[in-house]
Design a protein around this motif. Sequence first.
Motif, PDB file in Angstrom:
ATOM      1  N   PRO A  80       0.722  -1.253  -0.100  1.00  0.00           N
ATOM      2  CA  PRO A  80      -0.001  -0.240  -0.031  1.00  0.00           C
ATOM      3  C   PRO A  80       0.945   1.161  -0.043  1.00  0.00           C
ATOM      4  N   VAL A  81       0.344   2.228  -0.759  1.00  0.00           N
ATOM      5  CA  VAL A  81       1.071   3.528  -0.802  1.00  0.00           C
ATOM      6  C   VAL A  81       0.169   4.447   0.133  1.00  0.00           C
ATOM      7  N   THR A  82       1.082   5.074   1.223  1.00  0.00           N
ATOM      8  CA  THR A  82       0.083   5.670   2.335  1.00  0.00           C
ATOM      9  C   THR A  82       0.486   7.230   2.354  1.00  0.00           C
ATOM     10  N   ASP A  83       1.140   7.759   1.504  1.00  0.00           N
ATOM     11  CA  ASP A  83       1.744   8.979   1.709  1.00  0.00           C
ATOM     12  C   ASP A  83       1.253   9.957   0.529  1.00  0.00           C
ATOM     13  N   LEU A  84      -0.033   9.614  -0.238  1.00  0.00           N
ATOM     14  CA  LEU A  84      -0.497  10.639  -1.077  1.00  0.00           C
ATOM     15  C   LEU A  84      -1.382  11.588  -0.669  1.00  0.00           C
ATOM     16  N   VAL A  85      -1.459  12.893  -1.512  1.00  0.00           N
ATOM     17  CA  VAL A  85      -2.248  13.891  -1.151  1.00  0.00           C
ATOM     18  C   VAL A  85      -3.391  14.010  -2.271  1.00  0.00           C
ATOM     19  N   GLN A  86      -4.330  14.766  -1.818  1.00  0.00           N
ATOM     20  CA  GLN A  86      -5.303  14.983  -2.946  1.00  0.00           C
ATOM     21  C   GLN A  86      -4.704  15.438  -4.273  1.00  0.00           C
ATOM     22  N   GLY A  87      -4.017  16.108  -4.212  1.00  0.00           N
ATOM     23  CA  GLY A  87      -3.486  16.771  -5.593  1.00  0.00           C
ATOM     24  C   GLY A  87      -2.717  15.590  -6.497  1.00  0.00           C
ATOM     25  N   ASP A  88      -2.340  14.453  -5.812  1.00  0.00           N
ATOM     26  CA  ASP A  88      -2.058  13.277  -6.735  1.00  0.00           C
ATOM     27  C   ASP A  88      -3.111  12.578  -7.424  1.00  0.00           C
ATOM     28  N   PHE A  89      -4.199  12.850  -6.901  1.00  0.00           N
ATOM     29  CA  PHE A  89      -5.148  12.043  -7.986  1.00  0.00           C
ATOM     30  C   PHE A  89      -6.067  12.950  -8.874  1.00  0.00           C
ATOM     31  N   GLU A  90      -6.400  12.226  -9.887  1.00  0.00           N
ATOM     32  CA  GLU A  90      -7.463  12.759 -10.852  1.00  0.00           C
ATOM     33  C   GLU A  90      -8.439  11.515 -11.264  1.00  0.00           C
ATOM     34  N   VAL A  91      -9.617  11.901 -11.287  1.00  0.00           N
ATOM     35  CA  VAL A  91     -10.791  11.151 -11.425  1.00  0.00           C
ATOM     36  C   VAL A  91     -11.539  11.762 -12.828  1.00  0.00           C
ATOM     37  N   PHE A  92     -11.880  10.743 -13.594  1.00  0.00           N
ATOM     38  CA  PHE A  92     -12.644  11.051 -14.614  1.00  0.00           C
ATOM     39  C   PHE A  92     -13.970  10.162 -14.630  1.00  0.00           C
ATOM     40  N   GLU A  93     -14.906  10.713 -15.051  1.00  0.00           N
ATOM     41  CA  GLU A  93     -16.514   9.871 -15.200  1.00  0.00           C
ATOM     42  C   GLU A  93     -16.812  10.118 -16.665  1.00  0.00           C
ATOM     43  N   ASP A  94     -16.877   8.868 -17.311  1.00  0.00           N
ATOM     44  CA  ASP A  94     -17.023   8.912 -18.960  1.00  0.00           C
ATOM     45  C   ASP A  94     -15.992   9.599 -19.318  1.00  0.00           C
ATOM     46  N   ASN A  95     -15.070   9.565 -19.304  1.00  0.00           N
ATOM     47  CA  ASN A  95     -13.775  10.414 -19.849  1.00  0.00           C
ATOM     48  C   ASN A  95     -13.761  12.236 -19.461  1.00  0.00           C
ATOM     49  N   VAL A  96     -14.784  12.523 -18.790  1.00  0.00           N
ATOM     50  CA  VAL A  96     -14.842  13.908 -18.198  1.00  0.00           C
ATOM     51  C   VAL A  96     -14.249  13.881 -16.942  1.00  0.00           C
ATOM     52  N   ARG A  97     -13.199  14.823 -16.826  1.00  0.00           N
ATOM     53  CA  ARG A  97     -12.423  15.277 -15.462  1.00  0.00           C
ATOM     54  C   ARG A  97     -13.370  15.858 -14.592  1.00  0.00           C
ATOM     55  N   GLN A  98     -13.426  15.238 -13.303  1.00  0.00           N
ATOM     56  CA  GLN A  98     -14.310  15.665 -12.329  1.00  0.00           C
ATOM     57  C   GLN A  98     -13.614  16.286 -11.129  1.00  0.00           C
ATOM     58  N   GLU A  99     -14.067  17.427 -10.642  1.00  0.00           N
ATOM     59  CA  GLU A  99     -13.356  18.132  -9.385  1.00  0.00           C
ATOM     60  C   GLU A  99     -13.533  17.540  -8.161  1.00  0.00           C
ATOM     61  N   LEU A 100     -12.480  17.163  -7.480  1.00  0.00           N
ATOM     62  CA  LEU A 100     -12.656  16.491  -6.089  1.00  0.00           C
ATOM     63  C   LEU A 100     -13.028  17.651  -4.936  1.00  0.00           C
TER      64      LEU A 100
END
Length: 689
Positions: free
Chosen positions: A54-74
């Motif tokens: 497991p990687v335990t030191d990630l922050v919010q800025g490390d993630f990107e989320v796409f819904e149906d190929n459209v980027r979403q704002e966390l």
Amino acid sequence: MGFRLGVALALAAIASARPTGQSPPAPPQEQPPRIRVEANFVRVDVYPVREGNPVTDLVQGDFEVFEDNVRQELVSFEHVFVTPAGPQAERIEPNSAREGNEMAADPRRRVLVLFLDNYHVTYQGSHDIRGPIIRLLERTLSEEDLVGVMTPSMAATELTLARRTQVIEEGLTKNWVWGIEQSITQFDDTEERYQSCYQFFKGGEAIAAEMIARRREKRSIDALHDLVTHLRAVREERKAILVVSDGWRLFRPSAQLAGVLKDWDGRDHIPGPPPIGITSTGKLVLGGAPEGTTGALYECDRDRQFLANLDNDHSFRDIVNLANWANASFYTVDPRGLPAFDSPIGPKRPPPPHVDQAILRNRINTLRTLADATDGIAAVESNDLDESIRRIVDDLTSYYLLGYYSTNTKLDGRYRTIDVRVKRPGVHVRARRGYQAPTEEEVAAARLAADPLAPDAAASAFATAMSTLSRIRPDAQFRINVAAIAGAPGTLWVAGEVVGTGRTGNLSAGGTADLDASAGGASSTARIRLQPGQRAFLATLKLPGSGSGPVDVRARVSSDSLTLPVTDSVRVDEVGPTGQPLLFRRGPSTGNRVLPAADFRFSRTERVRIEIPVEAGVEPGAGRVLDQTGKPLGVPVTVAVRDDDPAGQRWVTAEVQLAPLAPADYAIEIATRRQDTEHRLLTAIRVVR
């Protein structure tokens, strides 16, 4: 013994959730900021790993989320790191199964279900896996997590989620023989009947053995499907299901099993209806078994045709798709470790080596597929069970919760894909793959559940509906149910159902049903003819009198195959704009037909259909299923409307699949609207096994 101990173990786990005394209040905990949850809010749990850790030191800025190929704002981010729980005595248990489900709705509490597939685990396997599972529970669960146990013999709604694992651990230690020894198999009554039916046919032993294997595999596959369906209703967030099993062959349709059999004299046996029988009075009975016999062969042939047409491979794929839809991950464990053969050496002769190896590979592949396709881990082909379990423990101890408001606000009920990416190189992500958007009807149903009737009115209506189940009597042979509505054309719909069994209830010779409705000195009658074997009917009567006030309806069924005529009567009170509903059943006993139901007992294998006669202009609202206490359940109700031509009668209809429900009493609530007026009709049913 394997069947009974497997069930006993699961029931012991259920019992652990029932407190013996008053639990102390939970200590106050700091809660994260509340997020405004709307129909388009989506929560995603993410499990990132690097080289299996497991990687335990990630922050919010490390993630990107796409819904149906459209980027979403966390809009929300949280790292959840789980530490093992303290003493079990300090864990606060839920006071009921319902409270356990409510606790499970918290996304910060993990849910783990142990699925002990006692149909496909040997005694040796259940012995070897007990220690690794106990250590998994000790290392993985925190004091906030919830765990339950299920076997193929249980209904998913019997699953109880609890915090204390001591009873589960003791059950695994003391009752380790919950698996089935394949060389000395325990049989239930149905399986013994299969063996008895085909013992006098060529190859009969092999036929019975394949039927038993197919039946057991179907029960395991169906139980997994029901479990995922149930857990989806419990919570939206990730659910972990630890499956302990040797895997499955995934039987497909077999023309050979469905074919014509030959007895020891070489004569063909062609499946068909039961033979003409003779009653104790000397009368011929069409479709009945001769007196002194059981008619078991006909039932065995019927089951043989059904089992021969199974496509468990298709059902297995459905489970995988459903699990991804429900955000459930499977962790599969083969308790055999590194098996060399699938079949035991004796006492029965095993299949040829190449056949045995093909079966073994297929079983292991099913366990791999179930885990890999649902973002879980497969612990297979390893003699170090503890090391395999450790990988599962590591995977479950650290994860991230992300939340966003979908840019797609349509209430269209369509499936939407989710793709989670991590910017840091070398990190592999397992996350929720998608979700089903709500429909307008589901949102309306949620609002209905959140905005019930006034407490006094709701309690009174619920109690009145449930009181109708008092008419159910185990010894009843015949029942009627009546639907009515005020105004033209002034019709009564009468449903009748013969519910007796054996010679007193088969109506094999056909018969007649005489109906009579009376109100205020006026009456109307009708007679209908019942065809041979017909056990249910639906007839209409003219509403007598003015259509107001109580109406007494009586029905009498007579037949040469009945020892005595059977009768029943119902009083219909004041008929309003929404009257009593008609009920219908569809299931294994009805084939593809939907038959009228007057006895309000339904099997979990059936689907119940409700039809309510309404006046013109009435539109359907939402529907929901209520438990015995009146609380809404997460079981879907499909509500629609139809108009009969040329009669022009309008009907509001509702259908409910009963498989997710445990045996108990329930009420189905259906809302109807006319302009600004809303009516809610409650129909009580009893679900049995």
